[in-house]
Each structure stands twice: as structure tokens, then as C-alpha cells.
Scaffold this active site. Structure first.
Site, PDB file in Angstrom:
ATOM      1  N   LYS A   1       1.019   4.158  -2.830  1.00  0.00           N
ATOM      2  CA  LYS A   1       0.615   5.387  -2.784  1.00  0.00           C
ATOM      3  C   LYS A   1       1.693   6.654  -2.793  1.00  0.00           C
ATOM      4  CE  LYS A   1      -3.608   4.646  -1.818  1.00  0.00           C
ATOM      5  NZ  LYS A   1      -4.760   5.189  -2.833  1.00  0.00           N
TER       6      LYS A   1
ATOM      7  N   TYR B   1       0.914  -1.209  -0.023  1.00  0.00           N
ATOM      8  CA  TYR B   1       0.003  -0.048  -0.039  1.00  0.00           C
ATOM      9  C   TYR B   1       0.810   1.323  -0.123  1.00  0.00           C
ATOM     10  CZ  TYR B   1      -3.807   3.101   1.623  1.00  0.00           C
ATOM     11  OH  TYR B   1      -4.739   3.994   1.713  1.00  0.00           O
TER      12      TYR B   1
HETATM   13  P1  NAP Z   1     -13.374   2.045   0.676  1.00  0.00           P
HETATM   14  O1  NAP Z   1     -14.568   2.358   1.571  1.00  0.00           O
HETATM   15  O2  NAP Z   1     -12.961   0.723   0.504  1.00  0.00           O
HETATM   16  O3  NAP Z   1     -14.048   2.390  -0.977  1.00  0.00           O
HETATM   17  C1  NAP Z   1     -13.159   2.012  -2.035  1.00  0.00           C
HETATM   18  C2  NAP Z   1     -14.075   2.116  -3.139  1.00  0.00           C
HETATM   19  O4  NAP Z   1     -13.412   1.640  -4.483  1.00  0.00           O
HETATM   20  C3  NAP Z   1     -14.985   0.799  -3.026  1.00  0.00           C
HETATM   21  O5  NAP Z   1     -16.489   1.189  -3.381  1.00  0.00           O
HETATM   22  C4  NAP Z   1     -14.529  -0.295  -3.783  1.00  0.00           C
HETATM   23  O6  NAP Z   1     -15.384  -1.436  -4.351  1.00  0.00           O
HETATM   24  C5  NAP Z   1     -13.704   0.437  -5.119  1.00  0.00           C
HETATM   25  N1  NAP Z   1     -13.069  -0.418  -5.660  1.00  0.00           N
HETATM   26  C6  NAP Z   1     -11.899  -1.057  -5.368  1.00  0.00           C
HETATM   27  N2  NAP Z   1     -11.275  -1.750  -5.997  1.00  0.00           N
HETATM   28  C7  NAP Z   1     -11.794  -1.472  -7.244  1.00  0.00           C
HETATM   29  C8  NAP Z   1     -11.254  -1.637  -8.503  1.00  0.00           C
HETATM   30  N3  NAP Z   1     -10.473  -2.588  -8.961  1.00  0.00           N
HETATM   31  N4  NAP Z   1     -12.050  -1.036  -9.854  1.00  0.00           N
HETATM   32  C9  NAP Z   1     -13.095  -0.119  -9.432  1.00  0.00           C
HETATM   33  N5  NAP Z   1     -13.601   0.203  -8.026  1.00  0.00           N
HETATM   34  C10 NAP Z   1     -12.741  -0.425  -7.022  1.00  0.00           C
HETATM   35  O7  NAP Z   1     -12.177   3.044   0.790  1.00  0.00           O
HETATM   36  P2  NAP Z   1     -11.890   4.568   1.247  1.00  0.00           P
HETATM   37  O8  NAP Z   1     -11.666   4.387   2.575  1.00  0.00           O
HETATM   38  O9  NAP Z   1     -13.288   5.055   0.833  1.00  0.00           O
HETATM   39  O10 NAP Z   1     -10.862   4.996   0.242  1.00  0.00           O
HETATM   40  C11 NAP Z   1     -10.847   5.717  -0.843  1.00  0.00           C
HETATM   41  C12 NAP Z   1      -9.534   6.104  -1.133  1.00  0.00           C
HETATM   42  O11 NAP Z   1      -9.052   6.825  -0.227  1.00  0.00           O
HETATM   43  C13 NAP Z   1      -8.611   4.769  -1.565  1.00  0.00           C
HETATM   44  O12 NAP Z   1      -7.918   5.198  -2.500  1.00  0.00           O
HETATM   45  C14 NAP Z   1      -7.658   4.826  -0.275  1.00  0.00           C
HETATM   46  O13 NAP Z   1      -6.650   4.090  -0.424  1.00  0.00           O
HETATM   47  C15 NAP Z   1      -7.551   6.034   0.356  1.00  0.00           C
HETATM   48  N6  NAP Z   1      -7.205   6.484   1.421  1.00  0.00           N
HETATM   49  C16 NAP Z   1      -8.147   6.164   2.435  1.00  0.00           C
HETATM   50  C17 NAP Z   1      -8.125   6.364   3.818  1.00  0.00           C
HETATM   51  C18 NAP Z   1      -8.991   5.979   5.083  1.00  0.00           C
HETATM   52  O14 NAP Z   1      -8.490   6.172   6.180  1.00  0.00           O
HETATM   53  N7  NAP Z   1     -10.107   5.524   4.887  1.00  0.00           N
HETATM   54  C19 NAP Z   1      -6.782   6.593   4.352  1.00  0.00           C
HETATM   55  C20 NAP Z   1      -5.823   7.247   3.287  1.00  0.00           C
HETATM   56  C21 NAP Z   1      -6.158   6.928   2.049  1.00  0.00           C
HETATM   57  P3  NAP Z   1     -15.408  -2.657  -3.261  1.00  0.00           P
HETATM   58  O15 NAP Z   1     -16.657  -2.578  -2.403  1.00  0.00           O
HETATM   59  O16 NAP Z   1     -15.380  -3.938  -4.198  1.00  0.00           O
HETATM   60  O17 NAP Z   1     -14.312  -2.769  -2.486  1.00  0.00           O
END
Ligand code: NAP
Length: 247
Positions: free
Chosen positions: A159, A155
Site C-alpha cells: 500500500k 500489506y
Molecule cells: P474485500 O471485501 O475482500 O473485497 C475485495 C475484492 O477484491 C473481492 O471481491 C476479491 O475477490 C477481489 N479480489 C481479490 N483478489 C483479486 C484478484 N487477484 N483479481 C481480481 N479481484 C480480486 O475487501 P475490501 O475490504 O472491500 O477492500 C477493498 C480494498 O480496500 C482493498 O484494496 C483493501 O486493501 C482496501 N482497504 C480496505 C480496508 C478495510 O478496512 N476493509 C482498509 C484499508 C484499505 P475474492 O472474493 O476472491 O476475495
């Protein structure tokens, strides 16, 4: 009048979490939305909320790591909406484990979605943006890409690479008035972070100067700033949105 009136925004991973919050913020500010996720039916909730705000929403099934799928999807979006003004590369996954125990499959899966997906969508959407001589790309990185984290080598590498990619895109596209920036969220409450144990969550909280976890809306507000004209002189930058965890 909203800052995105007449604009079309494409958001990947828009079914839930941060992606859904970004789509809703864009819509509240006047944008029409092309919503992408693995399955179009998962996007119905987000689409319903966008429409309730009076904006257009169309849903597209696409795996961001599939070159053919991304190409077809971006072409279809350009046909449906006529253009793409804003691209938000948000889809991302984790498959955590110490390097010693990390499988090649888990390494590849995370790099394919988090990094290759950003490359593919950027490449497909930039052609239209270059032609129209305007566009804004916002990539969702992570503070883990800046500072590293035990158990998240795949990860962190993905990133960190997204940040380097962001700067390169900014340099390649500046002459066409296309900007590219990144947001590096800290600990944001979503399904991704709900999976962490209470103990890990409490340890993280102790390291957040602002004393709270972030909400998806905290990230969406920064994305909207970077996507809009208010940041017209900003490109190739990374804004940490982490309650001061990294400074
Ligand atoms: P999340 O709730 O898991 O949502 C991610 C979304 O992306 C889900 O709807 C997921 O679908 C979809 N996805 C996954 N793989 C995919 C693919 N191959 N093609 C198309 N869509 C796909 O995650 P989040 O926390 O909102 O995170 C969003 C972004 O923010 C990510 O890039 C994550 O790395 C980044 N981020 C998050 C945090 C945090 O604390 N939450 C911190 C830093 C960065 P599924 O339902 O199939 O999984």
C-alpha cells in the site's frame, strides 16, 4: 443530472465490500460500469444493483495480477463501452503474519495483487485516457501504507508502494489531463475486517477519534469526489478516510 452522466467507470474487486459500494455510488451519479473481479458470476449482485439504478453494467473475470488477463480485459471493455473515463484500482488482499514467520508465497501474493495489479490496470487503461486527453484514476491504498502495522509487512509495503506509484502516475500523465489520486481507508467494515478478532476490533475502535468504524460508502464518497470534476485541480494526493486515525 449526475456528475458522471455519459462516463464509463471501471472498478476492480467490485463483487463486494468497498468495490461494490464504489460501483453503486458511481452508478447513482450517472456512470456506466465495467465491473471486474476474479469470477464474473460473483459480480452478478453488484451488476443487478447497478442496473436497478438505471445504468449499464458488464461483468469481467480477471485476475488483476495477470498481465495477459488485464490486457485482454481492458481491450474488451474499451470495445464494449467505447472508452474508459474512470479507473478505480480497488482489488486487494491480506495475508498477515509477523515478518519472521512470513512465507515468500504470502509476500508475493499480496504484492502481486495489491501493487502489480494496480500497475497492470493503470498501464492498460492509460493509453485510451491519454488519447482522449482526459481521465481519472483512483487507487485504493490504506492508512497501513502510511503508518505500518505489526503483522502486515507485505500489506503495508504494497500500500505504501501504491501511494508512491500514484504520485508518479500523476506526474507522468498530468500533461494529458489525466489525474491520479489515492484513498487511504482506515478500518472499514467488510469481509476483510470481519476476519479480525473482537479484541483487535475493540483496540482499533479506541484509536478512532470519530468513534466508529467506517462503512464502504464512506470510502465510495471520497472516491467519487476524486474521480469527478469537483477535484479537477487535485492530482497526486492521498486522502485518508479513517475517522481521524491518521492526521
Ligand atoms: P474485500 O471485501 O475482500 O473485497 C475485495 C475484492 O477484491 C473481492 O471481491 C476479491 O475477490 C477481489 N479480489 C481479490 N483478489 C483479486 C484478484 N487477484 N483479481 C481480481 N479481484 C480480486 O475487501 P475490501 O475490504 O472491500 O477492500 C477493498 C480494498 O480496500 C482493498 O484494496 C483493501 O486493501 C482496501 N482497504 C480496505 C480496508 C478495510 O478496512 N476493509 C482498509 C484499508 C484499505 P475474492 O472474493 O476472491 O476475495
Amino acid at each position: 443530472m449526475g456528475q458522471f452522466d455519459g462516463k464509463v467507470a471501471l472498478v476492480t474487486g467490485a463483487a463486494r465490500g468497498i468495490g461494490q459500494a464504489i460501483a453503486l455510488k458511481m452508478a447513482a451519479d450517472g456512470a456506466d460500469l465495467a465491473l471486474c473481479d476474479l469470477k464474473a458470476e460473483w459480480l452478478e449482485e453488484t451488476a443487478g444493483k447497478v442496473k436497478a439504478l438505471g445504468r449499464r453494467a458488464e461483468c469481467y473475470s480477471v485476475d488483476v495480477s495477470s498481465a495477459a488477463g488485464v490486457d485482454v480485459t481492458v481491450k474488451q471493455i474499451e470495445k464494449d463501452f467505447g472508452k474508459i473515463d474512470i479507473l478505480v484500482n480497488n482489488a486487494g488482499i491480506t495475508k498477515d503474519g509477523l515478518i519472521m514467520r512470513m512465507s515468500e508465497a504470502d509476500w508475493d501474493a499480496v504484492l502481486n495483487v495489491n501493487l502489480k495489479g494496480v500497475f497492470l490496470f493503470t498501464k492498460a487503461a492509460m493509453r485510451g485516457m491519454m488519447k482522449q486527453r482526459s481521465g481519472s484514476i483512483v487507487n485504493i491504498a490504506s492508512i497501513i501504507g502510511l503508518i505500518g502495522n505489526p503483522g502486515q509487512a507485505n500489506y503495508a509495503a504494497s500500500k505504501g508502494a501504491v501511494i508512491a506509484f500514484t504520485k508518479t502516475v500523476a506526474k507522468e500523465l498530468s500533461s494529458r489531463n489525466v489525474r491520479c489520486n489515492a484513498v487511504a481507508p482506515g478500518f472499514i467494515r467488510t469481509k476483510m475486517t470481519d476476519a479480525l478478532s473482537e479484541e483487535v476490533q475493540q483496540k482499533m475502535l479506541a484509536n478512532i477519534p470519530l468513534g466508529r468504524f467506517g462503512a464502504p460508502e464512506d470510502v465510495a464518497n471520497v472516491v467519487a469526489f476524486l474521480a469527478g470534476d469537483a477535484s479537477g485541480y487535485v492530482t497526486g494526493q492521498v486522502i485518508s478516510t479513517c475517522g481521524g486515525m491518521v492526521m
